[in-house]
Design a protein around this motif. Structure first.
Motif, PDB file in Angstrom:
ATOM      1  N   SER A   1      35.226 -37.929  57.739  1.00  0.00           N
ATOM      2  CA  SER A   1      35.292 -38.675  58.990  1.00  0.00           C
ATOM      3  C   SER A   1      35.375 -37.631  60.097  1.00  0.00           C
ATOM      4  N   GLU A   2      35.447 -38.078  61.341  1.00  0.00           N
ATOM      5  CA  GLU A   2      35.495 -37.126  62.454  1.00  0.00           C
ATOM      6  C   GLU A   2      36.688 -36.181  62.349  1.00  0.00           C
ATOM      7  N   THR A   3      37.801 -36.682  61.853  1.00  0.00           N
ATOM      8  CA  THR A   3      39.028 -35.879  61.813  1.00  0.00           C
ATOM      9  C   THR A   3      39.441 -35.457  60.405  1.00  0.00           C
ATOM     10  N   ASP A   4      38.692 -35.885  59.399  1.00  0.00           N
ATOM     11  CA  ASP A   4      39.009 -35.537  58.010  1.00  0.00           C
ATOM     12  C   ASP A   4      37.851 -34.708  57.466  1.00  0.00           C
ATOM     13  N   TYR A   5      38.115 -33.422  57.222  1.00  0.00           N
ATOM     14  CA  TYR A   5      37.028 -32.541  56.814  1.00  0.00           C
ATOM     15  C   TYR A   5      37.576 -31.362  56.029  1.00  0.00           C
ATOM     16  N   THR A   6      36.674 -30.723  55.300  1.00  0.00           N
ATOM     17  CA  THR A   6      36.994 -29.493  54.590  1.00  0.00           C
ATOM     18  C   THR A   6      36.343 -28.334  55.328  1.00  0.00           C
ATOM     19  N   PRO A   7      37.132 -27.411  55.872  1.00  0.00           N
ATOM     20  CA  PRO A   7      36.548 -26.288  56.614  1.00  0.00           C
ATOM     21  C   PRO A   7      35.729 -25.367  55.710  1.00  0.00           C
ATOM     22  N   HIS A   8      34.628 -24.889  56.242  1.00  0.00           N
ATOM     23  CA  HIS A   8      33.808 -23.909  55.539  1.00  0.00           C
ATOM     24  C   HIS A   8      33.033 -23.101  56.560  1.00  0.00           C
ATOM     25  N   TYR A   9      32.957 -21.804  56.335  1.00  0.00           N
ATOM     26  CA  TYR A   9      32.212 -20.905  57.210  1.00  0.00           C
ATOM     27  C   TYR A   9      31.345 -19.996  56.346  1.00  0.00           C
ATOM     28  N   TYR A  10      30.277 -19.527  56.935  1.00  0.00           N
ATOM     29  CA  TYR A  10      29.483 -18.516  56.238  1.00  0.00           C
ATOM     30  C   TYR A  10      28.974 -17.483  57.236  1.00  0.00           C
ATOM     31  N   ASP A  11      28.549 -16.350  56.717  1.00  0.00           N
ATOM     32  CA  ASP A  11      27.915 -15.298  57.508  1.00  0.00           C
ATOM     33  C   ASP A  11      26.428 -15.278  57.166  1.00  0.00           C
ATOM     34  N   ARG A  12      25.593 -15.028  58.170  1.00  0.00           N
ATOM     35  CA  ARG A  12      24.151 -14.968  57.899  1.00  0.00           C
ATOM     36  C   ARG A  12      23.493 -13.976  58.836  1.00  0.00           C
ATOM     37  N   THR A  13      22.493 -13.289  58.313  1.00  0.00           N
ATOM     38  CA  THR A  13      21.735 -12.330  59.112  1.00  0.00           C
ATOM     39  C   THR A  13      20.412 -12.955  59.525  1.00  0.00           C
ATOM     40  N   TYR A  14      20.105 -12.872  60.803  1.00  0.00           N
ATOM     41  CA  TYR A  14      18.886 -13.447  61.367  1.00  0.00           C
ATOM     42  C   TYR A  14      18.003 -12.323  61.895  1.00  0.00           C
ATOM     43  N   ASP A  15      16.710 -12.477  61.637  1.00  0.00           N
ATOM     44  CA  ASP A  15      15.724 -11.504  62.089  1.00  0.00           C
ATOM     45  C   ASP A  15      15.064 -12.046  63.349  1.00  0.00           C
ATOM     46  N   LEU A  16      15.267 -11.353  64.474  1.00  0.00           N
ATOM     47  CA  LEU A  16      14.694 -11.830  65.733  1.00  0.00           C
ATOM     48  C   LEU A  16      13.176 -11.915  65.672  1.00  0.00           C
ATOM     49  N   GLY A  17      12.556 -11.082  64.845  1.00  0.00           N
ATOM     50  CA  GLY A  17      11.112 -11.147  64.697  1.00  0.00           C
ATOM     51  C   GLY A  17      10.645 -12.434  64.035  1.00  0.00           C
ATOM     52  N   LYS A  18      11.577 -13.162  63.426  1.00  0.00           N
ATOM     53  CA  LYS A  18      11.235 -14.424  62.757  1.00  0.00           C
ATOM     54  C   LYS A  18      11.735 -15.654  63.520  1.00  0.00           C
ATOM     55  N   LEU A  19      12.225 -15.442  64.748  1.00  0.00           N
ATOM     56  CA  LEU A  19      12.622 -16.575  65.587  1.00  0.00           C
ATOM     57  C   LEU A  19      11.361 -17.334  66.006  1.00  0.00           C
ATOM     58  N   ARG A  20      11.297 -18.615  65.714  1.00  0.00           N
ATOM     59  CA  ARG A  20      10.084 -19.385  65.933  1.00  0.00           C
ATOM     60  C   ARG A  20      10.237 -20.530  66.932  1.00  0.00           C
ATOM     61  N   SER A  21      11.454 -20.942  67.230  1.00  0.00           N
ATOM     62  CA  SER A  21      11.599 -22.114  68.109  1.00  0.00           C
ATOM     63  C   SER A  21      12.991 -22.171  68.708  1.00  0.00           C
ATOM     64  N   VAL A  22      13.087 -22.921  69.807  1.00  0.00           N
ATOM     65  CA  VAL A  22      14.382 -23.295  70.390  1.00  0.00           C
ATOM     66  C   VAL A  22      14.312 -24.777  70.715  1.00  0.00           C
ATOM     67  N   ASP A  23      15.311 -25.512  70.274  1.00  0.00           N
ATOM     68  CA  ASP A  23      15.378 -26.943  70.550  1.00  0.00           C
ATOM     69  C   ASP A  23      16.587 -27.249  71.420  1.00  0.00           C
ATOM     70  N   LEU A  24      16.402 -28.191  72.328  1.00  0.00           N
ATOM     71  CA  LEU A  24      17.515 -28.749  73.091  1.00  0.00           C
ATOM     72  C   LEU A  24      17.969 -30.028  72.407  1.00  0.00           C
ATOM     73  N   ILE A  25      19.256 -30.102  72.108  1.00  0.00           N
ATOM     74  CA  ILE A  25      19.844 -31.305  71.512  1.00  0.00           C
ATOM     75  C   ILE A  25      20.725 -31.957  72.575  1.00  0.00           C
ATOM     76  N   ALA A  26      20.451 -33.214  72.877  1.00  0.00           N
ATOM     77  CA  ALA A  26      21.197 -33.949  73.904  1.00  0.00           C
ATOM     78  C   ALA A  26      21.942 -35.106  73.250  1.00  0.00           C
ATOM     79  N   VAL A  27      23.236 -35.198  73.522  1.00  0.00           N
ATOM     80  CA  VAL A  27      24.115 -36.179  72.880  1.00  0.00           C
ATOM     81  C   VAL A  27      24.694 -37.102  73.950  1.00  0.00           C
ATOM     82  N   TYR A  28      24.480 -38.410  73.798  1.00  0.00           N
ATOM     83  CA  TYR A  28      24.913 -39.395  74.797  1.00  0.00           C
ATOM     84  C   TYR A  28      25.959 -40.329  74.195  1.00  0.00           C
TER      85      TYR A  28
END
Length: 337
Positions: free
Chosen positions: A122-149
Motif C-alpha cells: 500500500s502507499e504506507t506499507d512497503y519493503t525498502p530496497h535499493y540498488y546501484d547501477r552504472t549508466y553509459d551516457l553514450g546509450k542515453l536514448r530518451s527523456v520522458d516527462l511524467i505528469a501526475v494529477y
C-alpha cells in the motif's frame, strides 16, 4: 499630482507593505516549531498584533513614524532569526526518503548509488530496497516527462525519466524530504519546513506508487516523450547528477514556489543553450506538458489532446504490475517511442 494625493498614496503603499510583511512574519513564526505549537502560535499572534497596530497607526497618521520604526526593528530581529535556520541531512527521516542517492561520474559512465525500488503493498506499507547501477551516457536514448494529477488541471507533480539502450529507465522526482510524522503542506513549503530531496528511483517504484497505490486522493499519471538533441539530454542528466551530489554535501530547503518539482526541472534544463523560456505554466505545473507541446518539444504534429489521451498510463501500469519490463509496457502506443 497634488501633494495631498501623493501623501495618501504613500500611506496606502506603506500600509500594504506592513500588511504583507506582517502576514509573512506571522506565518513564518507559526510554522517555526513542530514540537511546541502553542509557543509558535503565541509568537505569531504577537507579531500579527504588532503589524496590525503599525498599519492602523500609519493609516490614522498617529505616531506613525515611531510605530514604523519600532516595527522595522522587530522585523529585523525576525529576519536575523530566519536567516539562522539551516537545512540538514541529519534528521529522523521517513523511511521512503531516508537514503540519499549519489553519483560517481567517470567520463561517460555514471554509477548511481541508492536507486530506490520499494516493493509496495500500500502507499504506507512497503519493503525498502535499493540498488546501484552504472549508466553509459553514450546509450542515453530518451527523456520522458511524467505528469501526475490529483487536484485538477492546474497542478501536477512532474518527474523526468531518462531512458537508456536496453530498456533501463532512471526516474528522478524532486520532492520534500519529510521527517517521521510530517505531512506535506503547500503553505509550510514556503517556510523552510522541508529539505529538498531528489528521489532517484526505478519506475516500478516512483511511477507504480502513483498509478496503483495512492488512493486518497487517487492520482492520474501521464507520460510524454520529450523531443530534442540527445546531447541536450546528456547535459541535463549530468546536471541532475551534479545537483544530487551537491545536495548530499550541502542540503537545501524546498520552496513551494521557486524550488519545487517543476521549477527544479526548468532550472536544471538551463544547462542547455536555447532552453525553454520561463513561463507562468512552469509555476502552474499542470499546464507544463501543454506548454512544452506549444514550443515543439512533444511529438510535433500530434494534437495535444491526442498526446494526452495516449499518454494516460494508469490502466497499463496496473496491468503490468511489477513486471521486469514495466517501463516498456506502460509506453506501448505512446507517440515517439
Amino acid at each position: 499630482m497634488p501633494r495631498r494625493a501623493l501623501c495618501i498614496a504613500g500611506r496606502v503603499l506603506l500600509v500594504l507593505l506592513v500588511s504583507g510583511v506582517t502576514a509573512w512574519g506571522a506565518l513564518a513564526l507559526l510554522y517555526s516549531s513542530t514540537t511546541n505549537a502553542l509557543a509558535s502560535a503565541v509568537l505569531a499572534g504577537a507579531f500579527l498584533l504588532c503589524g496590525l497596530l503599525t498599519a492602523l497607526a500609519v493609516g490614522a497618521r498617529r505616531r506613525a513614524r515611531a510605530a514604523v520604526t519600532g516595527f522595522a526593528l522587530l522585523f529585523a530581529v525576525l529576519l536575523g532569526w530566519w536567516s539562522g535556520i539551516e537545512p540538514s541531512n541529519d534528521r529522523d527521516w521517513q523511511p521512503d526518503v531516508a537514503r540519499l542517492a549519489h553519483a560517481e561520474i567517470k567520463g561517460d559512465r555514471v554509477t548511481v548509488r541508492n536507486v530506490r525500488n520499494f516493493a509496495y503493498r500500500s502507499e504506507t506499507d512497503y519493503t525498502p530496497h535499493y540498488y546501484d547501477r552504472t549508466y553509459d551516457l553514450g546509450k542515453l536514448r530518451s527523456v520522458d516527462l511524467i505528469a501526475v494529477y490529483w487536484m485538477g488541471p492546474a497542478i501536477a507533480h512532474t518527474i523526468l525519466s531518462f531512458g537508456f539502450e536496453g530498456g533501463d529507465q532512471l526516474a528522478i522526482s524532486i520532492e520534500t524530504r519529510k521527517e517521521r510524522g510530517e505531512t506535506y503542506s503547500t503553505t509550510r513549503g514556503f517556510f523552510k519546513q522541508y529539505e529538498l530531496h531528489y528521489v532517484v528511483a526505478d519506475e516500478r517504484d516512483v511511477v507504480r506508487l502513483r498509478t496503483s497505490y495512492r488512493k486518497d486522493p487517487p492520482e492520474d499519471v501521464y507520460v510524454y516523450r520529450l523531443h530534442g538533441p540527445l546531447e541536450n539530454a546528456r547535459r541535463v542528466f549530468l546536471q541532475y547528477m551534479q545537483r544530487i551530489n551537491d545536495l548530499q554535501a550541502r542540503p537545501e530547503f524546498y520552496n513551494t514556489l521557486i524550488d519545487n518539482c517543476t521549477t527544479g526541472i526548468w532550472m536544471n534544463a538551463r544547462i542547455n543553450p536555447g532552453h525553454v523560456p520561463l513561463s507562468w505554466k512552469v509555476f502552474a505545473s499542470g499546464y507544463l506538458p501543454e506548454y512544452l507541446h506549444g514550443v515543439g518539444m512533444l511529438a510535433p504534429g500530434v494534437p495535444f489532446a491526442e498526446l494526452q489521451r495516449l499518454g494516460y498510463i494508469n490502466p497499463r501500469a496496473r496491468a503490468a504490475g511489477d513486471a521486469e519490463d514495466f517501463s516498456r509496457l506502460i509506453r506501448v502506443g505512446l507517440p515517439g517511442q
